[in-house]
Design a protein around this motif. Structure first.
Motif: not given
Length: 715
Positions: A364-381
């Protein structure tokens, strides 16, 4: 050297085992970086083919099937569609997602095996291998666990130690046990095909030497394998699940093929080829796969996690070299591991965030998948292990997507809607400040693109969001809410014009990481004709569409009518994060460490911590030291500043012991120091280590001491 003059790019992402769902560690290791790269390259107009699929032939599949009393077919048929659906909802832009249980894959793997056998590449060996007398079957490497002879890790598998990375054979393990019955295996004679990696090492070394641009973590691991010397590696197994050894090949050597299958790490990378064949057939051109795999104009890139480096940098290239008809990888940008809330991911203990559960929770969140893509993308090992936390997730979404990107878009569009009739105003007589923003806009595609091209995904994402940050600063500095009151000045119109152009550029540049939000932003801007970053049915002409480099130009003409402004990202509330934290650690399996912790607490002691590996302890540099000076730390009730002689140097260490002993009581004492702990600054003082203390049931602290000279190692 990299293939800079390529005609096309073939990208593969490691095939996930179809014996479980996808978690964040998988995404951060191979899949999100690959998708970012492919979407960017498509926006550039590159001919990109993105291939993946489920690995359904591994011993891991058979192990789960035997454990659950099901057939391997049941396992893969259950998990394959779940994995594919999760990837689709997350926004993975695969051109084709296959499965290695397909007939195409079986035939392709057998043909590859047959070709190498006919070229006499393999060595056939008859030797003794581990056999489970209770299960009455030979034990493939993953059916055996024991102590690693290299590092002492007690749960190493028979093919590789997941702790130190050493390549193993089951017979090398100390105190081996069958994972099927826990029985001690016996040795029994059998025959198998081996790929002679040792003989192939010179060719592999020469090829690797042409790629000094590869990531240091990849080259370092490859070099360590070379230093140890590559060895013959068995590429067949005696197990009832896998791609069967071709009968004609076995007969050629006077052997029976029944019961023998091809090793999963021989057939799995061939899955990239078989999936490409299936894609080509779907396109109506069954031979098109050869263009991507056998034409020198192809740039082949494998995205993997670091545990697969040996297979994609040595094993598969050796196979391709031996075959002779295939291109070799241009790059293998392997990532390190992702930890979760400061701890190693553990699926057995429920210490994981599952992709399908996240997508359900944030549906139900606005752009829920994008939120995870961004948060993970900024934390990539990318170069070392990284940590994902829900605090960090919330901070990224609220502080960057909502407050920076979302705020910039919203204030720009609403201002244009209110004061410029929802249309793009003209740019007249731009000031030096205006020109600076224009210069930033023009350079952005090159700056961000260079990071993507060189597999620095975190940097690319940072530069993208920093463009929105620059837009916010420009909006604030030019103060259009004031300048609009001057009817004779173009300042307010210039501000809105340039901010709208920046929004349009961002709607292209943020497409790789935020594809849904980028499309929605283009709707708000009423901007059409952007080149697709994901596959579309059929070959769609894209030459006349807006591409990556166009994002450095003005995409909106004066007078262009805008769409309706809206909130791009909403903030994540604390209770949502609390719900996600509560889910961590929940598992149906009984965890022995949990029982141990309860026992410790029941006895009045501090809770026991999670089990660590032997190598983690060995990484600690524990030294004896003597406290030569001690004094309170100003404004810190709990800290004492200690000066400690380690024999070879003096250290300043801040210790939280002021409530337990006075400076005079600790001065002159022998103490144990963690000497390789990273320095930390507290109260403007740098603490250069840690003094170990014992804590009793009442919370009292006392130094751990020994009669040893300063500098002595504590083992």
């Amino acid at each position: 050297m990299p293939n800079d003059s390529h005609d096309r790019i073939l990208v593969t992402a490691a095939l996930p085992y179809a014996n479980g769902n996808i978690h964040l560690g998988h995404l951060a290791g191979a899949y999100l970086p690959a998708d970012l790269y492919c979407r960017y390259q498509r926006l550039k107009g590159e001919d990109v083919l993105f291939i993946c699929g489920s690995d359904e032939m591994g011993v891991a599949i058979l192990m789960r099937a035997l454990r659950e009393g099901r057939s391997p077919e049941d396992i893969v048929d259950h998990y394959h569609p779940m994995i594919e659906d999760s990837f689709d909802r997350f926004g993975m832009s695969f051109d084709y997602y296959g499965r290695t249980s397909s007939d195409t894959h079986r035939v392709t793997s057998q043909e590859f095996f047959r070709t190498l056998d006919e070229k006499d590449i393999f060595k056939l060996k008859t030797n003794e291998q581990l056999f489970d007398p209770e299960a009455e079957m030979f034990l493939a490497d993953r059916f055996v666990v024991g102590t690693c002879p290299s590092c002492g890790y007690e749960e190493a598998y028979g093919d590789q130690c997941e702790k130190c990375g050493s390549s193993l054979s089951p017979t090398e393990l100390i105190d081996p046990k069958s994972t099927l019955t826990d029985a001690t295996p016996v040795l029994k004679q059998t025959s198998h095909w081996y790929i002679p990696l040792g003989d192939m090492q010179p060719d592999l070394e020469a090829w690797i030497a042409t790629h000094p641009e590869w990531k240091n973590n990849v080259l370092g691991q490859v070099q360590s394998w070379f230093n140890e010397g590559l060895k013959d590696r068995s590429i067949t197994r005696d197990v009832p699940w896998g791609v069967p050894v071709p009968e004609d090949v076995a007969a050629r050597h006077g052997l029976e093929a029944e019961g023998k299958v091809i090793y999963v790490w021989f057939d799995a990378p061939i899955g990239y080829i078989s999936a490409t064949k299936e894609w080509a057939a779907e396109q109506g051109d069954p031979h098109r796969w050869r263009t991507y795999w056998q034409d020198e104009g192809t740039k082949l890139v494998h995205f993997i996690g670091k545990d697969n480096i040996v297979f994609h940098c040595l094993m598969f290239p050796a196979m391709l070299q031996a075959h002779g008809d295939y291109v070799l990888p241009d790059n293998v940008p392997a990532n390190e591991f992702l930890n979760l809330e400061g701890r190693k991911l553990s699926t057995s203990r429920g210490w994981a965030v599952w992709l399908h559960e996240y997508l359900d929770d944030f549906e139900g969140a606005t752009h829920g998948a994008d939120m995870l893509r961004y948060a993970l993308g900024t934390t990539l090992p990318e170069s070392k292990d990284a940590d994902f936390s829900w605090d960090g997730f919330q901070s990224r979404i609220n502080g960057e997507l909502a407050d920076v990107l979302g705020n910039f878009v919203n204030r720009t569009l609403t201002f244009a809607d209110r004061f410029f009739d929802g249309a793009v105003p003209p740019l007249k007589d731009p000031t030096e400040t205006d020109e600076e923003l224009l210069a930033r806009l023009r350079s952005a595609p090159g700056v961000i693109g260079a990071a993507y091209d060189e597999y620095r995904m975190r940097e690319a994402i940072y530069e993208t969001i920093d463009l929105a940050r620059a837009g916010n600063k420009y909006f604030n500095d030019t103060e259009p809410w004031h300048t609009r009151k001057d009817d004779d000045s173009p300042a307010a119109a210039n501000t809105v014009h340039l901010c709208l152009q920046l929004c349009a550029s961002l709607s292209v540049l943020m497409e790789p990481v935020l594809p849904d939000a980028a499309a929605r932003l283009r709707d708000m801007l009423n901007l059409d004709g952007v080149r697709p970053s994901a596959p579309r049915d059929g070959d769609v002409p894209t030459d006349d569409l807006i591409g990556w480099e166009d994002a450095g130009t003005s995409l909106l003409s004066p007078g262009h009518v805008l769409g309706t402004p809206d909130i791009l990202f909403e903030k994540v509330e604390d209770n949502t994060m609390d719900e996600q934290r509560e889910k961590l650690g929940q598992t149906d399996d009984t965890d022995a460490s949990t029982a141990e912790t309860a026992t410790a607490e029941d006895a009045g002691y501090a809770p026991k911590k999670d089990r660590i590996e032997f190598g983690d302890f060995m990484n600690l540099d524990l030294r004896m030291g003597v406290v030569t000076a001690a004094e309170p730390v100003e404004d810190a009730d709990k800290l004492l500043r200690l000066e400690i002689d380690l024999g070879y140097e003096e250290r300043q260490i801040l210790a939280g012991i002021a409530e337990h002993m006075t400076p005079d009581e600790i001065k002159g004492r022998n103490v144990v120091v963690v000497a390789n702990l990273a320095p930390k600054t507290m109260f403007d003082l740098e603490s250069q280590g840690m003094v170990l203390m014992a804590e009793d049931r009442d919370g009292n602290l006392a130094p751990i001491s020994a009669d040893a000279e300063p500098g002595s190692v504590v083992r």
